[in-house]
Design an enzyme around this catalytic site. Sequence first.
Site, PDB file in Angstrom:
ATOM      1  N   ASP A 176       0.814  -1.208   0.000  1.00 13.85           N
ATOM      2  CA  ASP A 176       0.000   0.000   0.000  1.00 13.85           C
ATOM      3  C   ASP A 176       0.854   1.267   0.000  1.00 13.85           C
ATOM      4  OD1 ASP A 176      -2.815   1.053   0.557  1.00 13.85           O
ATOM      5  OD2 ASP A 176      -1.705   1.982   2.198  1.00 13.85           O
ATOM      6  N   GLU A 201       1.442  -0.413  -4.917  1.00 18.79           N
ATOM      7  CA  GLU A 201       0.620   0.749  -5.273  1.00 18.79           C
ATOM      8  C   GLU A 201       1.572   1.942  -5.318  1.00 18.79           C
ATOM      9  OE1 GLU A 201      -3.277   3.265  -3.790  1.00 18.79           O
ATOM     10  OE2 GLU A 201      -1.759   2.699  -2.356  1.00 18.79           O
TER      11      GLU A 201
END
Length: 544
Positions: free
Chosen positions: A207, A268
């Site tokens: 993330d 990401e």
Amino acid sequence: MSDQWWGHAVLYQVYLRSFADGNGDGYGDLAGLRSRLGHIRDLGADAIWVSPWFPSPMRDGGYDVADYQGIDPMFGTLDDAARLIADAHSAGLRVLLDIVPNHTSDRHPWFLEALEAAEGSAARQRYYFRDGKGPGGSLPPNDWPSAFGGPAWSRTTGPDGRPGQWYLHLFAPEQPDLNWSCSEVRADFEKVFRFWCDLGVDGFRLDAVPAIGKDARLPPAGIEFNDVFSPSGWPETPLWDGDTVHEVLRRWRDVARSYKPEKALFGEVIVNGPERLARYLRDDELHSVFAFELSRAPWSAPAFHAAIEGILDGPWPGRARPTWFLSSHDEVRPVTRYAPGTAGTSTASSPVRDLALGQARARAALLLMLALPGPACIYQGEELGLWQVEDLPLELLQDPIVARTGDARKSRDGCRVPLPWDAGAPTYGFSTSGPSWLPQPPAWASLTAASQRRTPGSTFRLTKRAVELRRELPELAGTGFEWQQLGAGVLAFRRGPRFACLTNFDAAPLELPGRARVLLASGPLSEEGHLPPGTTVWLACPPG
Ligand code: GLC
């Protein structure tokens, strides 16, 4: 299972809270996911990416982690996770776990300890605590903004009730940023990676990776709090995408490589341009990164062309390629993005959203994406043609962006509404008993997974067939790609001499090239065999 499986994989993103509820509390969980794994297997995906399942106060849907080596009771137990991994493997699916390295929850033992600890203590060094500026330290230590709106700083209150130091949070205040220049933080995460790898996960979705590459001296960024948080637009900034991130990624890759087969790392990574992005794909860093371009392209041939070309022509250092996606738990669902009009009541200037048209275009976009070289990711519900639910009651919205910006329209809850499985059951079979945490629109009764499995031409059947062909056709597994010029408003490309993909974005029906055989189409072709607007077709082309 090939060692390099990620290079051409179809990932399926599971947003756990909204996938399937196995214990009747209205939230999705591991038992629910296990019971519905067949859906993902039948779709033909190679792997699932599961959103964070760790203990969490859920102030950002689980992206606020209180314990990186546990499972939130709302999702189940460690045994459930082990069983899920085993079942997924038996179904031929790999499991990628979503890890959140930039920040913990403000309920994480480290943060609680830091709040209790003295200024300048080792406990505070794991985060970014600083004195405020201005009279009495009443102003944030610097000008950094939060991705969720407002300043990236919140002030602590001391044991005596007096205002204390400030701490940094690039996202919500309940998500304090970890200090990645602290060796204890680095070492602890390696343990976390090994813990899950040892349990059997096949890799990670990482993330907000560039957020850990911040300049630990925290210099001013020259950004206004109210400016849009836009890492793809910032040329160089101390709060994002600094070089230190790469040292950390190399360590993670070492951990991934220490397993046989190697664990896969999908990041990401939103940064300023392909050159910066390419640095994350070096041989000793990530296996893939998510390419945001398609998810941001409006419904137009030039926009899709630019998005695709930007990625295909990127300066990728080795064999690693970005992963295509149209949709995720953070984005407005494509059906809605491509549907002209607005939600709610129609006026002369803004007609009510044409969701049927949006669905046709979303199917066309999905088919187009699945014909591109490199990995691709499908977000749960995309294979059912679900749209963004734009009229959720305000009091049910949980996305912290709503509270930070005061703007319900920015809520990501609308793409997180629980999946409809079966029209005959309450919550369309999502939950075994309770109401679902977000209500599903009545119109989803006709979009359930059960009915789409039975219905020829459904979005589920289309997606399944596309994934099947993607595996069967050698052209689609390769890297060959060549644009074809078929006029403005049409996007056409070949993958090798025998396969072509055509998307008609334009108003006029497009005559298909003679002698080509239709392999798959996202919608009905006209009687004369023309490709109507808002439709993609895959063609088998005769040689020559
Ligand atoms: C990522 C996640 C998003 C989350 C944010 C903060 O962008 O996809 O859902 O809110 O990071 O962790």
